[in-house]
Design a protein around this motif. Structure first.
Motif, short mmCIF file in Angstrom:
data_model
loop_
_atom_site.label_atom_id
_atom_site.label_comp_id
_atom_site.label_asym_id
_atom_site.label_seq_id
_atom_site.Cartn_x
_atom_site.Cartn_y
_atom_site.Cartn_z
N GLN A 1 -49.83 30.99 24.19
CA GLN A 1 -48.33 30.77 23.27
C GLN A 1 -48.27 29.24 22.48
OE1 GLN A 1 -45.62 32.89 23.58
NE2 GLN A 1 -47.37 34.20 23.84
N VAL A 2 -47.89 29.07 21.48
CA VAL A 2 -47.66 27.51 20.76
C VAL A 2 -46.38 27.15 20.88
CG1 VAL A 2 -49.81 28.30 18.73
CG2 VAL A 2 -47.42 28.98 18.87
N PRO A 3 -45.91 25.77 21.58
CA PRO A 3 -44.74 25.61 21.35
C PRO A 3 -44.16 25.62 20.08
CG PRO A 3 -46.46 23.73 21.26
CD PRO A 3 -47.45 24.67 20.86
N ASP A 4 -42.73 25.25 20.84
CA ASP A 4 -41.52 25.09 19.18
C ASP A 4 -40.98 23.56 19.67
OD1 ASP A 4 -39.64 25.56 21.14
OD2 ASP A 4 -38.69 27.09 20.91
N TRP A 5 -40.45 23.15 18.16
CA TRP A 5 -39.96 22.40 18.16
C TRP A 5 -39.14 21.99 19.33
CZ3 TRP A 5 -41.24 17.92 16.37
CH2 TRP A 5 -40.41 16.87 16.10
N GLN A 6 -38.39 22.32 20.14
CA GLN A 6 -37.28 22.47 21.26
C GLN A 6 -38.22 21.72 22.25
OE1 GLN A 6 -34.70 25.62 21.99
NE2 GLN A 6 -33.31 24.54 23.99
N TRP A 7 -38.96 23.03 22.62
CA TRP A 7 -39.93 22.98 23.94
C TRP A 7 -40.33 20.86 23.41
CZ3 TRP A 7 -45.14 21.21 25.11
CH2 TRP A 7 -45.37 21.94 26.47
N VAL A 8 -40.95 21.03 22.29
CA VAL A 8 -41.99 19.11 22.53
C VAL A 8 -40.54 18.18 22.19
CG1 VAL A 8 -42.72 17.71 20.43
CG2 VAL A 8 -44.00 20.14 20.49
N GLN A 9 -39.34 18.66 22.03
CA GLN A 9 -38.65 17.38 22.26
C GLN A 9 -38.08 17.70 23.42
OE1 GLN A 9 -37.37 15.31 19.33
NE2 GLN A 9 -38.74 16.24 19.03
N ALA B 1 -57.27 25.80 25.97
CA ALA B 1 -58.31 26.82 25.99
C ALA B 1 -58.27 26.81 27.77
CB ALA B 1 -59.90 26.82 25.50
N VAL B 2 -58.27 26.51 28.30
CA VAL B 2 -58.50 26.27 29.93
C VAL B 2 -57.08 26.85 30.19
CG1 VAL B 2 -58.44 24.71 32.03
CG2 VAL B 2 -60.26 24.40 29.46
N GLU B 3 -56.26 26.27 29.71
CA GLU B 3 -54.48 26.96 30.42
C GLU B 3 -54.60 28.56 29.60
OE1 GLU B 3 -52.32 22.62 31.07
OE2 GLU B 3 -52.07 24.04 28.95
N THR B 4 -54.97 28.87 28.52
CA THR B 4 -54.78 30.09 27.60
C THR B 4 -55.51 30.68 28.45
OG1 THR B 4 -54.17 28.94 25.91
CG2 THR B 4 -54.77 31.63 25.98
N ALA B 5 -57.12 30.29 28.89
CA ALA B 5 -57.28 31.80 29.69
C ALA B 5 -57.44 31.82 30.90
CB ALA B 5 -59.34 30.64 30.12
N ILE B 6 -56.88 30.59 31.59
CA ILE B 6 -56.15 30.93 32.73
C ILE B 6 -54.74 32.17 32.92
CG2 ILE B 6 -54.83 30.56 35.22
CD1 ILE B 6 -56.54 27.49 34.80
N GLN B 7 -53.96 32.10 32.19
CA GLN B 7 -53.11 32.63 31.66
C GLN B 7 -53.21 34.01 31.41
OE1 GLN B 7 -50.91 30.34 28.93
NE2 GLN B 7 -49.27 29.56 30.31
N LEU C 1 -44.97 25.20 12.13
CA LEU C 1 -45.67 25.94 11.31
C LEU C 1 -47.32 26.25 12.37
CD1 LEU C 1 -45.80 24.09 7.59
CD2 LEU C 1 -44.73 25.89 8.26
N ARG C 2 -47.37 25.81 13.49
CA ARG C 2 -48.48 26.37 13.43
C ARG C 2 -48.90 27.16 14.52
NH1 ARG C 2 -50.20 22.95 19.69
NH2 ARG C 2 -52.16 24.00 19.86
N GLU C 3 -50.15 28.24 14.53
CA GLU C 3 -49.78 29.55 14.44
C GLU C 3 -51.02 29.45 15.65
OE1 GLU C 3 -48.75 32.26 12.99
OE2 GLU C 3 -47.66 30.92 12.07
N PRO C 4 -50.83 30.48 16.62
CA PRO C 4 -51.87 30.32 18.19
C PRO C 4 -53.34 30.73 17.06
CG PRO C 4 -50.07 32.44 18.14
CD PRO C 4 -49.85 31.61 16.72
N ASP C 5 -54.08 29.76 17.67
CA ASP C 5 -55.73 29.99 17.25
C ASP C 5 -56.85 30.62 17.88
OD1 ASP C 5 -55.80 27.70 18.58
OD2 ASP C 5 -56.43 25.80 16.76
#
Length: 180
Positions: free
Chosen positions: A126-134, A35-41, A117-121
């Protein structure tokens, strides 16, 4: 003594689910780095990585709530030692006790499914994808360097909450110096 409860782990391992459940159960303040990072972005009008700025904001917010005597639950990836070390200082400087949890999800297929399956809430998130997590630069936890941390298996959210609450209940209250 108020508690600063840090819930860390890779995206998709159940950090937010566990942290949210703890907040509801403990009636604590909730500080979510997303939430903090999204607000800054959103304020900047871009989706560039925020970096340390988000953690600095969260430390200030955590400190002000600890000084009010409020338990604080922080939901943060904390992938590298630099993102972990300041929490002990924040707790100590503001009269709090630091308790750290690291979420883990042993089933890689389930972890991937949750990430995909994660959706932004939040608006603008921006939610990470599997490649980013890996590809995330994740440093394994080292208790000597990072402090004591309880690993919580989040395969079952109910079991994860029960384990975290049991750990919180087993912690003796410690006296602390008054906040600076």
């Amino acid at each position: 003594m108020p508690r600063l409860i840090l819930v860390t782990g890779l995206p998709g391992t159940g950090k937010t689910t566990l942290a949210s459940a703890l907040v509801r159960r403990l009636n604590a303040t909730y500080l979510r780095i997303d939430a903090v990072e999204t607000a800054i972005q959103v304020a900047r009008g871009d989706h560039q990585q925020v970096g340390a700025e988000g953690y600095v904001v969260a430390h200030f917010l955590a400190g002000s709530n600890l000084r009010l005597g409020q338990d604080v639950v922080v939901d943060a990836v904390c992938p590298v030692p630099e993102s972990r070390t300041g929490w002990a200082e924040t707790a100590a400087a503001n009269g709090g006790q630091l308790i750290m949890f690291q979420t883990c999800l042993p089933d890689v297929a389930e972890h991937r499914r949750r990430v995909e399956l994660r959706e932004p809430d939040m608006p603008g998130q921006q939610v990470p994808d599997w490649q980013w997590v890996q590809s995330l630069d994740w440093s394994p936890w080292d208790e000597q360097r990072d402090g004591p941390c309880t690993v919580v298996d989040t395969t079952s959210s109910a079991d994860a909450l029960a384990a975290a609450l049991a750990e919180l209940g087993s912690r003796p209250a410690h006296a602390s110096a008054p906040p600076k």
